[in-house]
Write a protein that holds these residues in place. Structure first.
Motif, PDB file in Angstrom:
ATOM      1  N   VAL A  75      23.892  60.852  59.400  1.00  0.00           N
ATOM      2  CA  VAL A  75      24.736  61.386  60.487  1.00  0.00           C
ATOM      3  C   VAL A  75      24.509  62.886  60.657  1.00  0.00           C
ATOM      4  O   VAL A  75      24.358  63.379  61.780  1.00  0.00           O
ATOM      5  CB  VAL A  75      26.225  61.063  60.229  1.00  0.00           C
ATOM      6  N   PHE A  76      24.456  63.622  59.557  1.00  0.00           N
ATOM      7  CA  PHE A  76      24.255  65.067  59.661  1.00  0.00           C
ATOM      8  C   PHE A  76      22.882  65.414  60.212  1.00  0.00           C
ATOM      9  O   PHE A  76      22.751  66.382  60.969  1.00  0.00           O
ATOM     10  CB  PHE A  76      24.508  65.751  58.314  1.00  0.00           C
ATOM     11  N   ASN A  77      21.859  64.662  59.843  1.00  0.00           N
ATOM     12  CA  ASN A  77      20.537  64.925  60.405  1.00  0.00           C
ATOM     13  C   ASN A  77      20.516  64.656  61.903  1.00  0.00           C
ATOM     14  O   ASN A  77      19.924  65.427  62.668  1.00  0.00           O
ATOM     15  CB  ASN A  77      19.467  64.102  59.683  1.00  0.00           C
ATOM     16  N   ALA A  78      21.149  63.589  62.334  1.00  0.00           N
ATOM     17  CA  ALA A  78      21.228  63.300  63.774  1.00  0.00           C
ATOM     18  C   ALA A  78      22.001  64.399  64.494  1.00  0.00           C
ATOM     19  O   ALA A  78      21.563  64.885  65.555  1.00  0.00           O
ATOM     20  CB  ALA A  78      21.887  61.939  64.000  1.00  0.00           C
ATOM     21  N   CYS A  79      23.130  64.806  63.932  1.00  0.00           N
ATOM     22  CA  CYS A  79      23.919  65.886  64.547  1.00  0.00           C
ATOM     23  C   CYS A  79      23.140  67.196  64.564  1.00  0.00           C
ATOM     24  O   CYS A  79      23.194  67.948  65.534  1.00  0.00           O
ATOM     25  CB  CYS A  79      25.238  66.073  63.806  1.00  0.00           C
ATOM     26  N   PHE A  80      22.397  67.458  63.503  1.00  0.00           N
ATOM     27  CA  PHE A  80      21.599  68.673  63.433  1.00  0.00           C
ATOM     28  C   PHE A  80      20.536  68.703  64.525  1.00  0.00           C
ATOM     29  O   PHE A  80      20.315  69.726  65.163  1.00  0.00           O
ATOM     30  CB  PHE A  80      20.941  68.810  62.059  1.00  0.00           C
ATOM     31  N   ILE A  81      19.871  67.573  64.749  1.00  0.00           N
ATOM     32  CA  ILE A  81      18.833  67.515  65.779  1.00  0.00           C
ATOM     33  C   ILE A  81      19.438  67.766  67.157  1.00  0.00           C
ATOM     34  O   ILE A  81      18.893  68.532  67.960  1.00  0.00           O
ATOM     35  CB  ILE A  81      18.072  66.174  65.707  1.00  0.00           C
ATOM     36  N   VAL A  82      20.589  67.173  67.420  1.00  0.00           N
ATOM     37  CA  VAL A  82      21.281  67.417  68.696  1.00  0.00           C
ATOM     38  C   VAL A  82      21.677  68.890  68.795  1.00  0.00           C
ATOM     39  O   VAL A  82      21.498  69.523  69.843  1.00  0.00           O
ATOM     40  CB  VAL A  82      22.517  66.491  68.831  1.00  0.00           C
ATOM     41  N   SER A  94      32.236  61.358  49.522  1.00  0.00           N
ATOM     42  CA  SER A  94      31.848  61.128  48.136  1.00  0.00           C
ATOM     43  C   SER A  94      31.340  59.704  47.890  1.00  0.00           C
ATOM     44  O   SER A  94      30.813  59.425  46.823  1.00  0.00           O
ATOM     45  CB  SER A  94      33.032  61.414  47.212  1.00  0.00           C
ATOM     46  N   ARG A  95      31.470  58.819  48.864  1.00  0.00           N
ATOM     47  CA  ARG A  95      31.079  57.429  48.642  1.00  0.00           C
ATOM     48  C   ARG A  95      29.810  57.014  49.351  1.00  0.00           C
ATOM     49  O   ARG A  95      29.150  56.081  48.932  1.00  0.00           O
ATOM     50  CB  ARG A  95      32.219  56.498  49.081  1.00  0.00           C
ATOM     51  N   SER A  96      29.472  57.627  50.431  1.00  0.00           N
ATOM     52  CA  SER A  96      28.352  57.123  51.232  1.00  0.00           C
ATOM     53  C   SER A  96      27.381  58.244  51.596  1.00  0.00           C
ATOM     54  O   SER A  96      27.226  58.596  52.753  1.00  0.00           O
ATOM     55  CB  SER A  96      28.886  56.447  52.491  1.00  0.00           C
ATOM     56  N   TYR A  97      26.731  58.786  50.576  1.00  0.00           N
ATOM     57  CA  TYR A  97      25.811  59.897  50.804  1.00  0.00           C
ATOM     58  C   TYR A  97      24.678  59.573  51.766  1.00  0.00           C
ATOM     59  O   TYR A  97      24.353  60.402  52.621  1.00  0.00           O
ATOM     60  CB  TYR A  97      25.250  60.416  49.480  1.00  0.00           C
ATOM     61  N   PRO A  98      24.039  58.400  51.687  1.00  0.00           N
ATOM     62  CA  PRO A  98      22.961  58.136  52.655  1.00  0.00           C
ATOM     63  C   PRO A  98      23.452  58.182  54.107  1.00  0.00           C
ATOM     64  O   PRO A  98      22.774  58.737  54.976  1.00  0.00           O
ATOM     65  CB  PRO A  98      22.476  56.734  52.288  1.00  0.00           C
ATOM     66  N   LEU A  99      24.629  57.652  54.349  1.00  0.00           N
ATOM     67  CA  LEU A  99      25.180  57.686  55.707  1.00  0.00           C
ATOM     68  C   LEU A  99      25.517  59.121  56.124  1.00  0.00           C
ATOM     69  O   LEU A  99      25.276  59.509  57.269  1.00  0.00           O
ATOM     70  CB  LEU A  99      26.422  56.797  55.803  1.00  0.00           C
TER      71      LEU A  99
END
Length: 176
Positions: free
Chosen positions: A146-153, A137-142
């Motif tokens: 992280v989720f985009n990087a994990c998604f690509i992997v 809830s505090r760091s949406y950009p992070l």
């Protein structure tokens, strides 16, 4: 006596039913092993990938829908089922359609747009059910980074598994 067409149809129906049961079983297992439930939910989606390869998009959609319904009925940890329903379950269909686009860049744009839309729904509508902790809830950009990087992997890993499946397991790999 069954004709070849009816036999093929019966085989597709039976296969999607078996894959649905296996996928729902993994979702149930995610409730028993809550420390690795995201990985177990991701693994449950592999059966939908097999259904898309073996029976087409309709079979993958059936596995997704059937697993989601069975999950909500049987799995005690609803957050795992919600994660499956909001992202992992239908991703085999999205991946198959996006990779049919001639431009790889446009295909990736579609996959990333769908993933980010699903992440947005998970964060803003179901955040308390899917994710725990104050970090989200505090760091949406992070979180998005992280989720985009994990998604690509994840996508590259799944692509490698699909190649392996088609080469070593599938009798119908020539259709893919």
């Amino acid at each position: 006596m069954m004709t070849d067409r009816r036999r093929g149809r019966a085989r597709r129906i039976a296969l999607t039913g078996i894959l649905t049961g296996l996928s729902a079983g993994l979702l149930y297992l995610s409730a028993l092993i809550p420390t690795s439930y995201i990985g177990t939910v991701a693994a449950a989606s592999l059966f939908a990938f097999a259904a898309v390869i073996e029976t087409g998009l309709a079979g993958g959609a059936f596995v997704f829908a059937g697993t989601t319904v069975l999950g909500f009925l049987l799995v005690p940890m609803k957050s795992a089922v919600l994660l499956y329903a909001l992202f992992f379950g239908y991703y085999p269909i999205v991946k198959s359609l996006a990779e049919r686009i001639k431009s790889r860049l446009c295909g990736w744009a579609v996959k990333l747009a769908v993933m980010n839309a699903a992440l947005t729904v998970m964060l803003f509508v179901f955040s308390g059910l899917v994710f725990s902790g104050d970090f989200f809830s505090r760091s949406y950009p992070l979180v998005y980074l992280v989720f985009n990087a994990c998604f690509i992997v994840f996508d590259f890993g799944v692509s490698r598994l699909i190649v392996f499946y088609c080469a070593r397991i599938s009798k119908y790999s020539h259709k893919v």
